[in-house]
Design a protein around this motif. Structure first.
Motif, PDB file in Angstrom:
ATOM      1  N   LEU B  83       2.409  -9.439 -67.332  1.00  0.00           N
ATOM      2  CA  LEU B  83       1.776 -10.353 -66.245  1.00  0.00           C
ATOM      3  C   LEU B  83       2.207 -11.570 -66.243  1.00  0.00           C
ATOM      4  CD1 LEU B  83      -1.934  -8.990 -66.299  1.00  0.00           C
ATOM      5  CD2 LEU B  83      -0.303  -8.577 -64.331  1.00  0.00           C
ATOM      6  N   MET B  86       5.980 -11.905 -65.189  1.00  0.00           N
ATOM      7  CA  MET B  86       6.201 -11.766 -63.803  1.00  0.00           C
ATOM      8  C   MET B  86       5.794 -12.839 -62.780  1.00  0.00           C
ATOM      9  SD  MET B  86       5.130  -7.904 -63.290  1.00  0.00           S
ATOM     10  CE  MET B  86       5.408  -7.587 -61.483  1.00  0.00           C
ATOM     11  N   ALA B  87       4.579 -13.514 -63.305  1.00  0.00           N
ATOM     12  CA  ALA B  87       3.992 -14.604 -62.519  1.00  0.00           C
ATOM     13  C   ALA B  87       5.046 -15.879 -62.693  1.00  0.00           C
ATOM     14  CB  ALA B  87       2.417 -15.152 -63.040  1.00  0.00           C
ATOM     15  N   MET B  89       8.126 -15.889 -63.109  1.00  0.00           N
ATOM     16  CA  MET B  89       9.241 -15.668 -62.271  1.00  0.00           C
ATOM     17  C   MET B  89       8.851 -15.844 -60.918  1.00  0.00           C
ATOM     18  SD  MET B  89      11.056 -12.669 -64.331  1.00  0.00           S
ATOM     19  CE  MET B  89      11.874 -12.063 -62.752  1.00  0.00           C
ATOM     20  N   GLY B  90       7.632 -15.340 -60.365  1.00  0.00           N
ATOM     21  CA  GLY B  90       7.097 -15.298 -59.077  1.00  0.00           C
ATOM     22  C   GLY B  90       6.966 -16.910 -58.628  1.00  0.00           C
ATOM     23  N   MET B  91       6.570 -17.673 -59.715  1.00  0.00           N
ATOM     24  CA  MET B  91       5.994 -19.084 -59.325  1.00  0.00           C
ATOM     25  C   MET B  91       7.417 -19.979 -59.055  1.00  0.00           C
ATOM     26  SD  MET B  91       2.864 -19.721 -59.496  1.00  0.00           S
ATOM     27  CE  MET B  91       2.203 -21.185 -60.163  1.00  0.00           C
ATOM     28  N   GLY B  93       9.761 -18.720 -57.340  1.00  0.00           N
ATOM     29  CA  GLY B  93      10.615 -18.504 -56.065  1.00  0.00           C
ATOM     30  C   GLY B  93       9.749 -19.434 -55.066  1.00  0.00           C
ATOM     31  N   ARG B  94      10.200 -18.894 -53.862  1.00  0.00           N
ATOM     32  CA  ARG B  94       9.559 -19.787 -52.589  1.00  0.00           C
ATOM     33  C   ARG B  94       8.224 -19.041 -52.146  1.00  0.00           C
ATOM     34  NH1 ARG B  94      13.895 -20.499 -48.370  1.00  0.00           N
ATOM     35  NH2 ARG B  94      15.039 -21.590 -50.073  1.00  0.00           N
ATOM     36  N   LEU B  95       7.352 -20.138 -52.250  1.00  0.00           N
ATOM     37  CA  LEU B  95       5.889 -19.119 -52.113  1.00  0.00           C
ATOM     38  C   LEU B  95       5.119 -19.839 -50.921  1.00  0.00           C
ATOM     39  CD1 LEU B  95       4.420 -18.788 -55.513  1.00  0.00           C
ATOM     40  CD2 LEU B  95       5.007 -16.857 -54.140  1.00  0.00           C
ATOM     41  N   LEU B  99      -0.749 -19.726 -51.618  1.00  0.00           N
ATOM     42  CA  LEU B  99      -0.332 -18.713 -52.868  1.00  0.00           C
ATOM     43  C   LEU B  99       0.052 -19.378 -54.048  1.00  0.00           C
ATOM     44  CD1 LEU B  99      -0.671 -15.633 -53.194  1.00  0.00           C
ATOM     45  CD2 LEU B  99       1.632 -15.500 -52.894  1.00  0.00           C
ATOM     46  N   THR B 102      -3.357 -21.166 -55.399  1.00  0.00           N
ATOM     47  CA  THR B 102      -4.275 -20.179 -56.210  1.00  0.00           C
ATOM     48  C   THR B 102      -3.822 -19.618 -57.451  1.00  0.00           C
ATOM     49  OG1 THR B 102      -4.460 -19.422 -53.592  1.00  0.00           O
ATOM     50  CG2 THR B 102      -5.473 -18.017 -55.627  1.00  0.00           C
ATOM     51  N   SER B 103      -2.462 -19.047 -57.425  1.00  0.00           N
ATOM     52  CA  SER B 103      -1.858 -18.981 -58.646  1.00  0.00           C
ATOM     53  C   SER B 103      -2.030 -19.859 -59.580  1.00  0.00           C
ATOM     54  CB  SER B 103      -0.235 -18.369 -58.585  1.00  0.00           C
ATOM     55  OG  SER B 103      -0.369 -17.725 -57.289  1.00  0.00           O
ATOM     56  N   GLN B 104      -1.756 -21.244 -59.583  1.00  0.00           N
ATOM     57  CA  GLN B 104      -1.826 -22.072 -60.259  1.00  0.00           C
ATOM     58  C   GLN B 104      -3.008 -22.436 -60.859  1.00  0.00           C
ATOM     59  OE1 GLN B 104       0.881 -23.660 -61.471  1.00  0.00           O
ATOM     60  NE2 GLN B 104      -0.568 -24.422 -62.989  1.00  0.00           N
ATOM     61  N   MET B 106      -5.652 -19.876 -60.991  1.00  0.00           N
ATOM     62  CA  MET B 106      -6.065 -18.815 -61.941  1.00  0.00           C
ATOM     63  C   MET B 106      -5.479 -18.960 -63.360  1.00  0.00           C
ATOM     64  SD  MET B 106      -7.851 -16.892 -60.249  1.00  0.00           S
ATOM     65  CE  MET B 106      -8.531 -16.292 -58.805  1.00  0.00           C
ATOM     66  N   MET B 107      -4.441 -19.451 -63.466  1.00  0.00           N
ATOM     67  CA  MET B 107      -3.840 -19.860 -64.657  1.00  0.00           C
ATOM     68  C   MET B 107      -4.345 -20.736 -65.477  1.00  0.00           C
ATOM     69  SD  MET B 107      -1.276 -18.079 -65.735  1.00  0.00           S
ATOM     70  CE  MET B 107      -0.203 -16.950 -65.124  1.00  0.00           C
TER      71      MET B 107
END
Lengths: 292, 278
Positions: B83, B86-87, B89-91, B93-95, B99, B102-104, B106-107
Motif C-alpha cells: 500500500l 503504491m501510495a 508512486m501515486g503521490m 504523479g499529477r493529482l 486528493l 487528503t492522502s498526505q 491520511m499518512m
C-alpha cells in the motif's frame, strides 16, 4: 509516460480506501459515540446527549445532583504534566547526546547511531517491564541499598509518579535523539567556526547558531516524545500499578471494566484536543513539516 | 573534519551522552542477566541456569502467541508495504489538489493521534460491524470465525502504512523523474517500467520501510490488546498477561529472546549498510 502519470489516482485508491474505512471511519465513530448514552457494561444507545462531556466536570451524587468533580481534570493535568516533563527531560538528555554523536568521526557516529537505534527498535512492553525489576521492593535498587546498609527496609519506588515518569523518559529518549541527530549531522558546521572566528563564546554559538539551526529536529523530536507519552498506557499501568491514572489507562479502563463507552469516547476527544493544541503551538515553528 | 575542531566542543556533552547511553542499556542488561538466574523468586543472583528458557520453550500458549505475532507481523508488513509503495508512486504523479492533500493527511494523522485512541476506535468499529446484520457484517463474522487473527491483521496493516511509507518516499524523492520518462520513451509498458526501473531503484527504501513496518507490528501492544478476540493473542499481549499474574524468570527469558532478536535486526541492517557504503 502518460500511462504512468494517469495511474496516480488509481495507485492511491487502495491506500485511501483502507485508511478511510479502518482509520477515518472509526475515529468519526468515536466522536459520534461521545454524544450517545452509555449502555452498561459496554456499548452505546440512543438518545443523543451531552452527558459524557458533563462527566468531564461533574459527578452525579446519590440524590441526582450534579457536583463539581475534578478527578478527570486532575488526570488530564497529570498526563499533561508528566508528558511535558518527559519531553523537557528527553530534550535535556537527548540534545547533548545527539550533539556528541554528531561531533564524532563518521565511523564512531555510525556506531552510536546503532546503539541508539537498538532501544528504539526494542519492544516497548519489555522496556517498561525491565523497570519493574529495578524499582520494585525486592528489585535491584532496593537490593543494593539494603545490602550496602544505606537503608534497612525497602523504599517504595513503584506505583508512583516518579516511576511512571522514569518509564516514560526511558521509553521515548531515543525518539528525541534520532531526529535531532539527523538535523545536526546535516548542519553546516562551518557556521559554528564562523561564529567562533567572530569571537562568540561556545555558549553564545550554541544559543545563537546551533540551536536555531537544529530547531526543526528539536520540534520533531518533541512531538515524537510528547504524543506517545501523553497517551501512554503501559507506563502508568505497569509502573504506576494502575493507581497513577493517566489519560491512556483511564480511556482503556472506561472501555474495559468501567463500561462507559461514551465517557471513554469523550475522554479520547479531550486527549485529541490536548494533543492538537500542543501540535498547533509547535507547528507554528515548523515542526510538523520536518516529521512527515 | 570541521566537526572535531575545538569551537564545536562543549563541556558536559560527552558526560551526558555516556550517562544517557548507560541509562538506555542498564535495564535491558538487567533483564538479560536475570533471565539466567537460578533463583525463581527475587532479583538476587543464585547461580547460572538456562532452565527458564527451556520452560519458556515448553509453554504452549507462549509458542502459539509467538506464532500469531509472526503471522500478523509478516502479513501486516506485506500489505502495508505494498500500500505504501503504491501510495508513494501515486503521490509522485499529477493529482487533483484535494486528493493529494487528503492522502498526505491520511499518512500523517496516524502518527499524530495517540495509540490508545486508535485502539478504542478500531475496537468499537469492529464491534459495530460484527453486530450489524447487514451482508458485510455476516460475511466479516464468518471470516473472523475462520481466521481469528483477521481483525489484528487489519489493524496492524493500517498503522504500519505510515511507517513503511516514509523511507519509501524519502527514496523516491532522490530519483530524478527523467529516469521513468526515459523508460516510457523507450516504449516500456507501465508494468515493465515498474518492474525493471522503478522497483529496483526503490528497493533500498522498500526494504527499510518493510523492516520498520515489521518491527512496528511486532512491538504493538495496546491496539492488539483492545482489538484481538480471545483466541488471537500476540506475544506482547501474552507477556502482558504474564506480567499481570506475577513476575517470573520465565518472562525474563522470553523478554531476553525478543531483545536479542531486535538487537540482531539492528546490527545486521547496520552491517549491510556499512558494506554498501564501502
Amino acid at each position: 509516460m502518460h500511462g504512468v502519470r494517469n495511474a496516480a489516482p488509481w495507485l492511491l485508491s487502495p491506500f485511501l480506501m483502507i485508511m478511510g474505512v479502518f482509520f477515518a471511519a472509526p475515529l468519526l465513530l468515536v466522536v459520534g459515540y461521545s454524544f450517545m448514552t452509555a449502555h452498561y457494561p459496554g456499548g452505546v444507545e440512543f438518545p443523543l446527549t451531552l452527558d459524557a462531556y458533563v462527566k468531564i466536570f461533574y459527578d452525579t451524587d446519590f440524590d441526582g445532583n450534579k457536583v463539581f468533580d475534578p478527578s478527570f481534570l486532575l488526570i488530564c493535568w497529570k498526563s499533561l504534566k508528566l508528558a511535558g516533563l518527559c519531553t523537557i527531560l528527553c530534550l535535556r538528555a537527548g540534545f547533548p547526546m545527539a550533539y556528541f554523536m554528531a561531533t564524532r568521526p563518521p565511523q564512531q557516529r555510525n556506531l552510536w547511531m546503532m546503539l541508539v537505534t537498538i532501544p528504539f527498535w526494542t519492544n516497548l512492553l519489555i522496556r517498561t517491564y525491565s523497570w519493574i525489576l529495578i524499582l520494585r521492593d525486592e528489585g535491584l535498587v532496593n537490593n543494593i541499598l539494603m545490602s550496602t546498609g544505606i537503608t534497612s527496609s525497602p523504599i517504595t519506588l513503584m506505583c508512583s509518579d516518579f516511576a511512571v515518569g522514569l518509564g516514560l523518559l526511558y521509553s521515548y529518549l531515543p525518539f528525541m535523539v534520532l531526529p535531532i541527530y539527523a538535523n545536526l549531522e546535516r548542519m553546516d558546521w562551518r557556521l559554528v567556526e564562523a561564529a567562533s572566528d567572530l569571537y562568540a563564546t561556545r555558549w553564545q554559538t550554541l544559543r545563537k547558531v546551533t540551536i536555531p539551526l537544529t530547531m526543526p529536529g528539536i520540534l520533531a523530536g518533541s512531538i515524537l516524545v510528547f504524543i506517545p507519552s501523553i497517551g501512554s498506557f503501559l507506563a502508568p499501568q505497569l509502573l504506576g500499578c494502575g493507581q497513577q491514572m493517566m489519560l491512556g489507562n483511564k480511556i482503556e479502563n472506561l472501555f474495559g471494566q468501567g463500561g462507559d463507552w461514551p465517557f471513554g469516547s469523550a475522554a479520547s476527544v479531550a486527549l485529541m484536543i490536548i494533543v492538537m493544541i500542543g501540535l498547533m503551538i509547535m507547528s507554528r515553528r515548523g515542526g510538523i513539516k520536518e516529521l512527515v | 573534519m570541521a566537526a572535531s575542531t575545538s569551537p564545536s566542543r562543549l563541556p558536559g556533552v560527552a558526560t551526558t551522552a555516556y550517562l544517557s547511553l548507560a541509562f538506555l542499556y542498564i535495564p535491558i542488561l538487567v533483564v538479560i542477566f536475570f533471565s539466567f538466574n537460578a533463583n525463581s523468586l527475587i532479583t538476587v543472583w543464585h547461580g547460572f541456569t538456562t532452565d527458564w528458557y527451556v520452560k519458556a520453550y515448553e509453554n504452549e500458549d507462549l509458542r502459539r502467541a509467538t506464532w500469531n505475532s509472526m503471522i500478523v507481523a509478516v502479513g501486516a508488513t506485506f500489505f502495508s508495504t505494498v500500500l505504501a509503495l503504491m501510495a508513494a508512486m501515486g503521490m509522485r504523479g499529477r493529482l487533483p489538489r484535494g486528493l493529494a492533500g487528503t492522502s498526505q493527511m491520511m499518512m500523517t494523522l496516524p502518527l499524530l493521534i495517540p495509540e490508545i485512541v486508535i485502539a478504542i476506535a478500531t475496537m468499537s468499529f469492529f464491534s459495530i460491524i460484527l453486530r450489524s446484520e447487514f451482508m458485510a457484517g455476516t460475511a466479516f463474522l464468518k471470516l473472523v470465525d475462520q481466521y481469528p487473527l483477521t481483525q489484528v491483521l487489519i489493524a496492524h496493516t493500517v498503522f504500519c502504512v505510515p511507517f513503511a511509507y516514509s523511507p519509501i518516499r524519502a527514496r523516491i524523492e532522490t530519483l530524478p523523474p527523467s529516469l521513468f520518462e526515459a523508460a516510457a520513451d523507450l516504449y516500456a509498458t507501465p508494468w515493465q517500467s515498474f518492474r525493471r526501473v522503478t522497483l529496483p531503484l526503490m528497493m533500498p527504501g522498500v526494504t527499510s520501510g518493510a523492516m520498520l513496518a515489521f518491527i512496528t507490528s511486532l512491538d504493538d501492544f495496546i491496539i492488539t490488546q483492545m482489538v484481538a478476540p480471545p483466541g488471537a493473542m500476540t506475544l506482547p499481549v501474552y507477556i502482558y498477561s504474564m506480567v499481570r499474574k506475577g513476575i517470573t524468570p520465565e518472562i525474563n527469558a522470553v523478554s531476553a529472546i525478543l531483545l536479542v532478536i531486535s538487537i540482531l535486526l539492528v546490527v545486521s541492517s547496520y552491517v549491510i549498510n556499512q558494506r554498501k557504503a564501502s
